[in-house]
Write a protein that holds these residues in place. Structure first.
Motif, PDB file in Angstrom:
ATOM      1  N   SER A  24       0.919  -1.067   0.095  1.00 46.74           N
ATOM      2  CA  SER A  24       0.096   0.024  -0.095  1.00 46.74           C
ATOM      3  C   SER A  24       0.736   1.390  -0.153  1.00 46.74           C
ATOM      4  O   SER A  24       1.794   1.447   1.083  1.00 46.74           O
ATOM      5  CB  SER A  24      -0.932  -0.063   1.138  1.00 46.74           C
ATOM      6  OG  SER A  24      -1.490   1.172   1.550  1.00 46.74           O
ATOM      7  N   ILE A  25       0.683   1.885  -0.840  1.00 48.35           N
ATOM      8  CA  ILE A  25       1.572   3.293  -0.990  1.00 48.35           C
ATOM      9  C   ILE A  25       1.166   4.343   0.126  1.00 48.35           C
ATOM     10  O   ILE A  25       1.872   4.877   0.881  1.00 48.35           O
ATOM     11  CB  ILE A  25       1.175   4.077  -2.521  1.00 48.35           C
ATOM     12  CG1 ILE A  25       1.395   3.286  -3.419  1.00 48.35           C
ATOM     13  CG2 ILE A  25       1.784   5.493  -2.669  1.00 48.35           C
ATOM     14  CD1 ILE A  25       2.782   2.867  -3.731  1.00 48.35           C
ATOM     15  N   ASP A  26      -0.384   4.387   0.162  1.00 46.11           N
ATOM     16  CA  ASP A  26      -0.562   5.086   1.819  1.00 46.11           C
ATOM     17  C   ASP A  26      -0.229   4.780   3.020  1.00 46.11           C
ATOM     18  O   ASP A  26       0.340   5.423   3.651  1.00 46.11           O
ATOM     19  CB  ASP A  26      -2.333   5.021   1.818  1.00 46.11           C
ATOM     20  CG  ASP A  26      -2.839   5.488   0.362  1.00 46.11           C
ATOM     21  OD1 ASP A  26      -2.527   6.401   0.035  1.00 46.11           O
ATOM     22  OD2 ASP A  26      -3.693   4.648  -0.168  1.00 46.11           O
ATOM     23  N   MET A  29       3.698   5.520   3.091  1.00 46.17           N
ATOM     24  CA  MET A  29       3.612   7.080   3.382  1.00 46.17           C
ATOM     25  C   MET A  29       3.491   7.243   4.629  1.00 46.17           C
ATOM     26  O   MET A  29       4.323   7.808   5.602  1.00 46.17           O
ATOM     27  CB  MET A  29       2.996   8.009   2.492  1.00 46.17           C
ATOM     28  CG  MET A  29       3.295   8.033   1.084  1.00 46.17           C
ATOM     29  SD  MET A  29       2.456   9.279   0.057  1.00 46.17           S
ATOM     30  CE  MET A  29       0.872   8.799  -0.127  1.00 46.17           C
ATOM     31  N   ASP A  30       2.397   6.754   5.585  1.00 46.99           N
ATOM     32  CA  ASP A  30       2.097   6.902   7.053  1.00 46.99           C
ATOM     33  C   ASP A  30       3.396   6.312   7.774  1.00 46.99           C
ATOM     34  O   ASP A  30       3.720   6.848   8.753  1.00 46.99           O
ATOM     35  CB  ASP A  30       0.845   6.066   7.045  1.00 46.99           C
ATOM     36  CG  ASP A  30      -0.384   6.793   6.589  1.00 46.99           C
ATOM     37  OD1 ASP A  30      -0.401   7.848   6.513  1.00 46.99           O
ATOM     38  OD2 ASP A  30      -1.429   6.207   6.777  1.00 46.99           O
ATOM     39  N   ARG A  38       6.916  10.916   0.284  1.00 49.98           N
ATOM     40  CA  ARG A  38       5.768  10.888  -0.364  1.00 49.98           C
ATOM     41  C   ARG A  38       5.757  10.414  -1.847  1.00 49.98           C
ATOM     42  O   ARG A  38       7.100  10.295  -2.419  1.00 49.98           O
ATOM     43  CB  ARG A  38       5.099  12.365  -0.443  1.00 49.98           C
ATOM     44  CG  ARG A  38       5.905  13.429  -1.005  1.00 49.98           C
ATOM     45  CD  ARG A  38       5.808  14.917  -0.877  1.00 49.98           C
ATOM     46  NE  ARG A  38       6.330  15.746  -1.501  1.00 49.98           N
ATOM     47  CZ  ARG A  38       7.310  16.150  -1.503  1.00 49.98           C
ATOM     48  NH1 ARG A  38       8.184  15.559  -0.580  1.00 49.98           N
ATOM     49  NH2 ARG A  38       7.935  17.051  -2.423  1.00 49.98           N
ATOM     50  N   THR A  44       0.479   6.576  -6.868  1.00 52.15           N
ATOM     51  CA  THR A  44       0.741   7.468  -6.006  1.00 52.15           C
ATOM     52  C   THR A  44      -0.123   7.443  -4.884  1.00 52.15           C
ATOM     53  O   THR A  44      -0.232   7.914  -3.581  1.00 52.15           O
ATOM     54  CB  THR A  44       0.782   8.867  -6.522  1.00 52.15           C
ATOM     55  OG1 THR A  44      -0.853   9.167  -6.892  1.00 52.15           O
ATOM     56  CG2 THR A  44       1.873   9.412  -7.389  1.00 52.15           C
ATOM     57  N   SER A  45      -1.166   6.300  -4.997  1.00 54.31           N
ATOM     58  CA  SER A  45      -2.020   5.773  -3.741  1.00 54.31           C
ATOM     59  C   SER A  45      -2.554   4.497  -4.030  1.00 54.31           C
ATOM     60  O   SER A  45      -2.257   4.165  -5.197  1.00 54.31           O
ATOM     61  CB  SER A  45      -3.193   6.903  -3.695  1.00 54.31           C
ATOM     62  OG  SER A  45      -4.008   6.973  -4.637  1.00 54.31           O
ATOM     63  N   GLY A  46      -3.120   3.891  -3.016  1.00 52.57           N
ATOM     64  CA  GLY A  46      -3.805   2.580  -3.091  1.00 52.57           C
ATOM     65  C   GLY A  46      -2.776   1.560  -3.325  1.00 52.57           C
ATOM     66  O   GLY A  46      -1.597   1.543  -2.630  1.00 52.57           O
ATOM     67  N   VAL A  54       6.466   3.363  -8.904  1.00 55.32           N
ATOM     68  CA  VAL A  54       6.239   4.425  -7.906  1.00 55.32           C
ATOM     69  C   VAL A  54       7.415   5.415  -7.869  1.00 55.32           C
ATOM     70  O   VAL A  54       8.625   4.712  -7.591  1.00 55.32           O
ATOM     71  CB  VAL A  54       5.662   4.272  -6.433  1.00 55.32           C
ATOM     72  CG1 VAL A  54       6.602   3.091  -5.738  1.00 55.32           C
ATOM     73  CG2 VAL A  54       5.341   5.358  -5.725  1.00 55.32           C
ATOM     74  N   TRP A  56       9.471   8.095  -5.159  1.00 58.69           N
ATOM     75  CA  TRP A  56       9.161   8.538  -3.840  1.00 58.69           C
ATOM     76  C   TRP A  56      10.400   9.815  -3.864  1.00 58.69           C
ATOM     77  O   TRP A  56      11.348   9.921  -4.212  1.00 58.69           O
ATOM     78  CB  TRP A  56       9.827   7.543  -2.978  1.00 58.69           C
ATOM     79  CG  TRP A  56       9.082   6.198  -2.971  1.00 58.69           C
ATOM     80  CD1 TRP A  56       9.333   4.967  -3.364  1.00 58.69           C
ATOM     81  CD2 TRP A  56       7.870   5.822  -2.232  1.00 58.69           C
ATOM     82  NE1 TRP A  56       8.588   3.981  -3.142  1.00 58.69           N
ATOM     83  CE2 TRP A  56       7.320   4.626  -2.295  1.00 58.69           C
ATOM     84  CE3 TRP A  56       6.833   6.862  -1.519  1.00 58.69           C
ATOM     85  CZ2 TRP A  56       6.163   4.290  -1.988  1.00 58.69           C
ATOM     86  CZ3 TRP A  56       5.550   6.292  -0.966  1.00 58.69           C
ATOM     87  CH2 TRP A  56       5.323   5.018  -1.526  1.00 58.69           C
TER      88      TRP A  56
END
Length: 147
Positions: A24-26, A29-30, A38, A44-46, A54, A56
């Motif tokens: 998971s990209i999200d 990032m977390d 980021r 960039t998400s999901g 991706v 970064w």
């Protein structure tokens, strides 16, 4: 010289859940908020999938870093591999493996990288970079294991 290390993380999460969190990209990032990491290009998400990339952007050692990785193999829900296609390393490969256990899942991260800059890069690998990256992977594993 190439540096490699292996990290094992135990989790009570089901196999499929931990596998998806790891790609998971999200969630990534977390887990890397401290480095202000980021996703700025590609996926960039999901969830990232096989053949997808991706890019970064982050700050490590106070320096801005940009790295593009591609998922070069994916076997749901037991294994995927991401490799740098552009970035600060001469080479970087991260194998993510997942095994169901009676209590949840064991996630094993196998990282292998080579720094650029010849002899200077080898010195940095041994003195700083290897331990830094291993700590980053351990911390990320613990972050994901409790989601």
């Amino acid at each position: 010289m190439t540096v490699s290390f292996t990290c094992r993380t135990e989790s009570t999460l089901p196999l499929e859940r931990l596998f998806d969190l790891a790609r998971s990209i999200d969630a990534h990032m977390d887990s890397q908020k401290g480095a202000r990491e980021r996703a700025v290009g590609g996926v960039t998400s999901g969830l990232i999938g096989e053949g997808e990339e991706v890019t970064w952007r982050a700050r490590h050692f106070g320096l801005p870093i940009t790295m593009t990785s591609r998922v070069t193999a994916l076997e749901f829900p037991v294994r995927f591999v991401d490799e740098q296609v552009k970035g600060p390393f001469k080479s970087f490969r991260h194998v993510h493996e997942f095994e169901a256990t009676s209590g949840g899942t064991v996630m094993t991260d196998r990282v292998r990288f080579t720094a650029p800059l010849g002899p200077l890069g080898r010195l940095v690998e041994r003195l700083v970079l290897g331990r830094y990256l291993e700590r980053l992977i351990v911390d990320r594993g613990h972050f994901l294991a409790v989601r």
